[in-house]
Enzyme design. Sequence first.
Site, short mmCIF file in Angstrom:
data_model
loop_
_atom_site.label_atom_id
_atom_site.label_comp_id
_atom_site.label_asym_id
_atom_site.label_seq_id
_atom_site.Cartn_x
_atom_site.Cartn_y
_atom_site.Cartn_z
N LEU A 13 0.82 -1.21 0.00
CA LEU A 13 0.00 0.00 0.00
C LEU A 13 0.86 1.26 0.00
CD1 LEU A 13 -2.64 -1.07 2.66
CD2 LEU A 13 -2.86 -1.16 0.17
N CYS A 14 0.31 2.33 -0.58
CA CYS A 14 0.97 3.64 -0.54
C CYS A 14 0.91 4.14 0.89
CB CYS A 14 0.26 4.63 -1.45
SG CYS A 14 0.51 4.31 -3.19
N PRO A 15 1.91 4.79 1.40
CA PRO A 15 3.15 5.19 0.74
C PRO A 15 4.29 4.20 0.93
CG PRO A 15 3.04 6.29 2.85
CD PRO A 15 1.78 5.43 2.73
N MET A 16 3.99 3.01 1.47
CA MET A 16 5.07 2.05 1.77
C MET A 16 5.80 1.60 0.52
SD MET A 16 5.51 2.02 4.91
CE MET A 16 6.76 0.75 4.92
N ASN A 17 5.14 1.58 -0.64
CA ASN A 17 5.85 1.15 -1.84
C ASN A 17 6.98 2.13 -2.17
OD1 ASN A 17 4.13 3.15 -2.88
ND2 ASN A 17 2.70 1.60 -3.60
#
Length: 76
Positions: A13-17
């Site tokens: 999931l964003c922002p983890m990518n």
Amino acid sequence: MSRAKTIDLTGELCPMNWVRTKLALEAMAPGDTLEVWLDAGEAATSVPRSAAADGHAVESRAPDAQGRVRVVIRKG
């Protein structure tokens, strides 16, 4: 000699990518390439944009038949 690394961030999931992409780039030498697999949609747009904003070269961005996007980034 440049080196290549691949990370698969599909399902992330964003922002983890972007966080995981940035950490991978930080561990690499300038000129090395990072191949990142992302889900189509926001991640496939935001990760290349963030990489370019951080001074890296986005060499390619291409979707595949499974709905993923392959992004190749050369560390600046």
